[in-house]
Design a protein around this motif. Sequence first.
Motif, PDB file in Angstrom:
ATOM      1  N   MET C  30       0.831  -1.212   0.000  1.00 34.64           N
ATOM      2  CA  MET C  30       0.000   0.000   0.000  1.00 34.64           C
ATOM      3  C   MET C  30       0.861   1.255   0.000  1.00 34.64           C
ATOM      4  O   MET C  30       0.452   2.286  -0.543  1.00 34.64           O
ATOM      5  CB  MET C  30      -1.000   0.001   1.150  1.00 34.64           C
ATOM      6  N   GLY C  31       2.080   1.147   0.554  1.00 32.67           N
ATOM      7  CA  GLY C  31       2.989   2.286   0.483  1.00 32.67           C
ATOM      8  C   GLY C  31       3.299   2.637  -0.962  1.00 32.67           C
ATOM      9  O   GLY C  31       3.355   3.810  -1.343  1.00 32.67           O
ATOM     10  N   PRO C  45      -6.589  -4.219  -4.395  1.00 29.59           N
ATOM     11  CA  PRO C  45      -6.804  -2.769  -4.353  1.00 29.59           C
ATOM     12  C   PRO C  45      -6.323  -2.185  -3.020  1.00 29.59           C
ATOM     13  O   PRO C  45      -6.125  -2.920  -2.039  1.00 29.59           O
ATOM     14  CB  PRO C  45      -8.319  -2.620  -4.485  1.00 29.59           C
ATOM     15  N   PHE C  46      -6.168  -0.868  -2.997  1.00 34.35           N
ATOM     16  CA  PHE C  46      -5.626  -0.187  -1.820  1.00 34.35           C
ATOM     17  C   PHE C  46      -6.412  -0.511  -0.553  1.00 34.35           C
ATOM     18  O   PHE C  46      -5.840  -0.818   0.499  1.00 34.35           O
ATOM     19  CB  PHE C  46      -5.624   1.329  -2.065  1.00 34.35           C
ATOM     20  N   ASN C  47      -7.747  -0.463  -0.664  1.00 37.77           N
ATOM     21  CA  ASN C  47      -8.545  -0.658   0.563  1.00 37.77           C
ATOM     22  C   ASN C  47      -8.340  -2.050   1.149  1.00 37.77           C
ATOM     23  O   ASN C  47      -8.358  -2.237   2.365  1.00 37.77           O
ATOM     24  CB  ASN C  47     -10.026  -0.384   0.291  1.00 37.77           C
ATOM     25  N   VAL C  48      -8.108  -3.042   0.256  1.00 33.67           N
ATOM     26  CA  VAL C  48      -7.877  -4.401   0.747  1.00 33.67           C
ATOM     27  C   VAL C  48      -6.490  -4.493   1.395  1.00 33.67           C
ATOM     28  O   VAL C  48      -6.338  -5.045   2.493  1.00 33.67           O
ATOM     29  CB  VAL C  48      -8.013  -5.423  -0.402  1.00 33.67           C
ATOM     30  N   ALA C  49      -5.490  -3.910   0.735  1.00 35.30           N
ATOM     31  CA  ALA C  49      -4.137  -3.932   1.298  1.00 35.30           C
ATOM     32  C   ALA C  49      -4.142  -3.279   2.671  1.00 35.30           C
ATOM     33  O   ALA C  49      -3.528  -3.763   3.626  1.00 35.30           O
ATOM     34  CB  ALA C  49      -3.164  -3.209   0.368  1.00 35.30           C
ATOM     35  N   ARG C  50      -4.878  -2.175   2.778  1.00 34.82           N
ATOM     36  CA  ARG C  50      -4.922  -1.461   4.047  1.00 34.82           C
ATOM     37  C   ARG C  50      -5.578  -2.307   5.136  1.00 34.82           C
ATOM     38  O   ARG C  50      -5.107  -2.378   6.268  1.00 34.82           O
ATOM     39  CB  ARG C  50      -5.698  -0.153   3.860  1.00 34.82           C
ATOM     40  N   LEU C 106      -8.777 -11.214   0.552  1.00 34.05           N
ATOM     41  CA  LEU C 106      -7.974 -11.196  -0.671  1.00 34.05           C
ATOM     42  C   LEU C 106      -8.707 -11.818  -1.851  1.00 34.05           C
ATOM     43  O   LEU C 106      -8.521 -11.398  -2.994  1.00 34.05           O
ATOM     44  CB  LEU C 106      -6.654 -11.940  -0.444  1.00 34.05           C
ATOM     45  N   LEU C 107      -9.553 -12.837  -1.599  1.00 37.49           N
ATOM     46  CA  LEU C 107     -10.081 -13.625  -2.710  1.00 37.49           C
ATOM     47  C   LEU C 107     -11.409 -13.112  -3.250  1.00 37.49           C
ATOM     48  O   LEU C 107     -11.679 -13.252  -4.439  1.00 37.49           O
ATOM     49  CB  LEU C 107     -10.214 -15.095  -2.291  1.00 37.49           C
ATOM     50  N   LEU C 130     -12.335  -2.743  12.319  1.00 30.28           N
ATOM     51  CA  LEU C 130     -13.258  -3.780  12.783  1.00 30.28           C
ATOM     52  C   LEU C 130     -13.954  -4.399  11.579  1.00 30.28           C
ATOM     53  O   LEU C 130     -15.118  -4.771  11.639  1.00 30.28           O
ATOM     54  CB  LEU C 130     -14.284  -3.184  13.743  1.00 30.28           C
ATOM     55  N   GLU C 131     -13.210  -4.510  10.461  1.00 29.01           N
ATOM     56  CA  GLU C 131     -13.812  -4.970   9.210  1.00 29.01           C
ATOM     57  C   GLU C 131     -14.145  -6.449   9.221  1.00 29.01           C
ATOM     58  O   GLU C 131     -14.837  -6.945   8.330  1.00 29.01           O
ATOM     59  CB  GLU C 131     -12.864  -4.701   8.032  1.00 29.01           C
ATOM     60  N   GLN C 132     -13.637  -7.201  10.206  1.00 23.16           N
ATOM     61  CA  GLN C 132     -13.795  -8.650  10.202  1.00 23.16           C
ATOM     62  C   GLN C 132     -15.261  -9.055  10.043  1.00 23.16           C
ATOM     63  O   GLN C 132     -16.151  -8.407  10.597  1.00 23.16           O
ATOM     64  CB  GLN C 132     -13.269  -9.265  11.519  1.00 23.16           C
TER      65      GLN C 132
END
Lengths: 193, 92, 462
Positions: C30-31, C45-50, C106-107, C130-132
Amino acid sequence: MATLAQQDHPKYPPGDLAIWIFILAELAVFAIFFASYAFTRMNHVELFNQFQQQLDRDAALINTLALITGSYFVVRAVAAIREGASQICLRWLLAALGMGCLFLVVKSAEYSHHFSAGINLSTNSFYMFYLSLTFFHFMHVIMGMVILAAVALKARRGGYSIEDHTGVETGAAYWHMVDLVWLILFPLVYVMH
Amino acid sequence: MDRESTFSLRRCTWIWLIIMALTLITYSINRLGLSGLEITLGILLLALIKGHLIGAYFMGLNPVQGFWRWPVTIWLLLLGLLITIAFVLAEG
Amino acid sequence: MQYQSQMVAKPYFIAAIGLFILQILFGLIMGLQYVMGDFLFPEIPFNVARMVHTNALIIWLLMGFMGAAYYLVPEESETELFSPRLALITFWVFLGAAGLTVLGYLLVPYSTLAEITGNSILPTMGREFLEQPTITKIGIVIVALAFLFNIGMTVLKGRKTAITLVLLIGLLGLAVLFLFSFYNPDNLVLDKYFWWWVVHLWVEGGWELILGSILAFVLIKVTGVDREVIEKWLYIIIAMALISGIIGTGHHYFWIGVPEYWQWWGSIFSALEPLPFLMMTLFAFNMVKNRRRNHPNKAAVMWALGTTVLAFFGAGVWGFMHTLAPVNYYTHGSQLTAAHGHLAFFGAYAMIVLTIISYAMPLLRGRKAANSALSQKLEIWSFLLMSSSMVLITLLLTTAGVKQIMLQRMGEHPLPFMQVQEQLAIYFWLREGSGMLFLIGLIIYVASFFVGNSEPEAEVAA
């Protein structure tokens, strides 16, 4: 006594040094609060002067006298335990706790008066500071009383002696701090205008 | 052994009475309706003196040498300075 | 190591380091996406990496805390763990849940993940950190309960010390506060309240107790200073941490739509939050200065001292920089926040876990007190490299943040967000470079576990 020279000019104040570090931190919070009050007042002089008049200064006077007297009683308690007189120490501690109770009762009466008049933290800047400051101090009186009560319980069991009474001095230092803060709070919030 | 140099109950009793008296003076000034910047700062000075007495004698800092002698005094002076500035500026 | 059951800490520590590596890799991804927006798009995508970066951090810290508790509680309580088997079962459940969740991130697209995990039944997803999925959250609660039960029973049957008491309160806080993540009110202000009560009260409340107790435990072990002295400091530090931290929650309330007095309460109390960290630094250095013995595990001592210093700067100083409401008005949600977040999390929490791993791992792997001189040397190098590159990242993000605030939020003609981001590119590139340095440090750290194992233990110079 080998430690006499040390006792004349000790390097550390009475009580556990840890409580003194805590006291410094507490004093820092109150200092920030007091200064915030004074500088906010600068921009609302009329408002602060007007609503300060609504406060009950007789109640504040009683409370100031109660805390000073409580502090003095604690001084007597420390003096007693330095002579090894556990039971006398206990009596003075209970007297100080009585002064603490008096403070809480008077202050609660003031609060109930304010709340029944519908005053809360959002009423205006003056009341925001008045309620925040006094309530924060109120919590400290309770905290100080809890500490004094713990010391009193141990004193009753004969847990302190001439040689070992750091606990009494530690509790005393905290209680004096609660008093010290109120001695600034009283004129600043109730009187100075 | 001479404890007088570090702690004296008699002195503490006097200090208690003095602080009570100073408090009553503060209260009376207010009741008499006196006001003005000088009066206000005078009241502040009385409060700082009371605080100093608590720190020096009740808290037992007077005989302490070195760093720990000073925190309460410095706290009072700093606070006194800030409050004075705020009240003086509020006048002008 | 004095008790056989302390061994259960080992898989927790290994998994923690594994997830740490995962976290850093996704941080680097993400960096790079900061300056090359379509890098790895559409796969990551960025949001997933984050999400992976922050969630892996939380999970590996929790793994580390649990490992720390399983290691130090039997030793403090002077009794075997209540149930080592339960500890191992919860470990695999936790690791499995964490792995599946990351795979889910990721998938499949996040919305699909929400759908297949039945988020509509009890909606808890979508909030930062708290996206889990709800089922993962339920899994975390079950693991936490089993863990608390295990640790609690061990404490109850054995010796009670200040360290286990503080640790237990911290862990209890961690578990109980997490329950707020199940409540997702429609009202946005309430929503923010409950969210902060998890996020803030974790890192500036409960976790600080865990940090304090682990630090106290390691300091007792490596310095030989009297327990009484160390416990006294511990109490004062946590009292300060709780007073300033709990009311300091107010520094998150400034702009969420609550009454104005929170600006005062939040500013004043959070201005004090550096104090417990300062005390912690003084505490650690004092204890090491007054040590009764020289411990052969120099690396552990270094981590212990390092964590207090970087925690003070990262959490304390960098937090204070933007905690006063009038300042925060301009700075909130800028790169300055990211700078603070990086140094605070690394200094306070990543490093305390690395401290206990550094102290405990040699013992868990059969050493008497410490690793060989060679592997300690590598570990100390990794310490220096990771710490200094993290400081560098912080300074670069701080510079970027200040520039961002000035261009985007101040002056007569503030620039739009993306235009400002372009002007910050140079700092983001340098940050990515520092991140690579950090990765090298991490590789050396991992290598220190494999190098020098056949060499004799380091000994204290006479």
